[in-house]
Design an enzyme around this catalytic site. Structure first.
Site, PDB file in Angstrom:
ATOM      1  N   GLU A 225      -4.935  -6.358  -9.412  1.00 19.90           N
ATOM      2  CA  GLU A 225      -4.250  -4.853  -8.797  1.00 19.90           C
ATOM      3  C   GLU A 225      -2.918  -5.234  -8.175  1.00 19.90           C
ATOM      4  O   GLU A 225      -2.821  -5.153  -7.020  1.00 19.90           O
ATOM      5  CB  GLU A 225      -5.200  -4.457  -7.904  1.00 19.90           C
ATOM      6  CG  GLU A 225      -6.163  -3.653  -8.390  1.00 19.90           C
ATOM      7  CD  GLU A 225      -7.490  -3.091  -7.536  1.00 19.90           C
ATOM      8  OE1 GLU A 225      -6.858  -2.995  -6.298  1.00 19.90           O
ATOM      9  OE2 GLU A 225      -8.603  -2.341  -7.793  1.00 19.90           O
TER      10      GLU A 225
ATOM     11  N   SER B  20      -5.032   0.203  -7.801  1.00 20.25           N
ATOM     12  CA  SER B  20      -6.146   1.069  -6.961  1.00 20.25           C
ATOM     13  C   SER B  20      -5.867   2.610  -7.477  1.00 20.25           C
ATOM     14  O   SER B  20      -4.653   3.005  -7.378  1.00 20.25           O
ATOM     15  CB  SER B  20      -6.187   0.804  -5.553  1.00 20.25           C
ATOM     16  OG  SER B  20      -6.915   1.741  -4.967  1.00 20.25           O
TER      17      SER B  20
END
Length: 257
Positions: free
Chosen positions: A130, A157
């Site tokens: 991420e 995210s």
């Protein structure tokens, strides 16, 4: 604390015109029976269908010579003035390289720059970390800049925001076009047209492709070795290729004794 079951019932009741209300649920009641009378108490939390937060789907899939296999952007989280943007590329081959300069006052970057963070995909990460919401350089933050175009083969995210193009495929680690971008190359993000374009001729890209060298394997044995050789690209779900078959549900379970 609010029971999420009631939130879901209220949401489903609000969109019931799109549901098969006669479908049976595990409770023994139909969907229609389960959501009957469920209320929404705050229209800012669960919006009416005629007053959405965003006028169309929040996600957009982009294609172009920079992402032949596709890329994803959360268009609803992108600043309106960046929905169509052309700027010069500023390339980083890994996350640590970017972090080394992101907070420096002498970092040569402008609000028009298109930051490229590559080698962060399924194989390059490895694991597609991420890292996609690349932080705005501190120098620009001090100037009041709150969004700029960032392109990566990583992910981010669902609660992150900004003009972040993610999941670029094929990823740079396997020689996708993202691996061929050089500093200063002009790149256009056009969300209305669902396009991501690298303004470099095919002849020049062919020349760069011949010079590109595949990164050395990160693992010589074990699970990492299996992963590196069998994980698929983003548009195929980052799955293991040997798990994909034509048998589907007809695949027989093994005997248990």
């Amino acid at each position: 604390m609010t029971d999420n079951r009631f939130n879901i019932r209220a949401l489903m009741n609000r969109m019931k015109q799109y549901l098969h209300l006669d479908c049976m649920t595990c409770t023994g009641k139909t969907i229609g029976e389960e959501i009957e009378g469920a209320e929404v108490f705050d229209d800012d939390v669960i919006r009416p269908l005629d007053n959405p937060v965003y006028p169309q789907g929040a996600l957009a899939v982009l294609y172009g010579n920079l992402a032949p296999g596709g890329a994803v952007i959360k268009a609803s989280a992108c600043s309106p003035f960046l929905q169509k943007h052309t700027g010069p590329a500023l390339v980083f081959d890994d996350y640590p390289s970017y972090k080394q300069v992101a907070d420096r006052d002498d970092f040569e970057v402008t609000p028009d720059s298109v930051i490229i963070l590559r080698n962060c995909g399924p194989k390059g990460g490895p694991g597609m970390p991420e890292w996609g919401m690349v932080p705005i350089p501190a120098k620009l933050v001090k100037q009041g800049v709150r969004d700029m175009v960032r392109i990566s083969d990583a992910r981010m995210s669902g609660t992150s925001y900004g003009a972040c193009v993610l999941h670029v495929s094929p990823e740079a680690h396997v020689g996708g076009p993202l691996a061929l971008v050089e500093n200063g190359d002009l790149i256009t993000l056009d969300i209305p047209k669902r396009e991501l374009t690298l303004h470099v001729s095919e002849e020049e890209l062919s020349r760069r492709r011949k010079l590109w060298q595949e990164p050395a394997p990160k693992n010589e044995r074990g699970y990492g070795w299996i992963y590196d050789r069998h994980v698929t690209q983003a548009e195929d779900g980052c799955d293991f290729d040997f798990l994909q078959t034509d048998f589907g549900a007809a695949c027989k379970e093994p005997d248990i004794f």
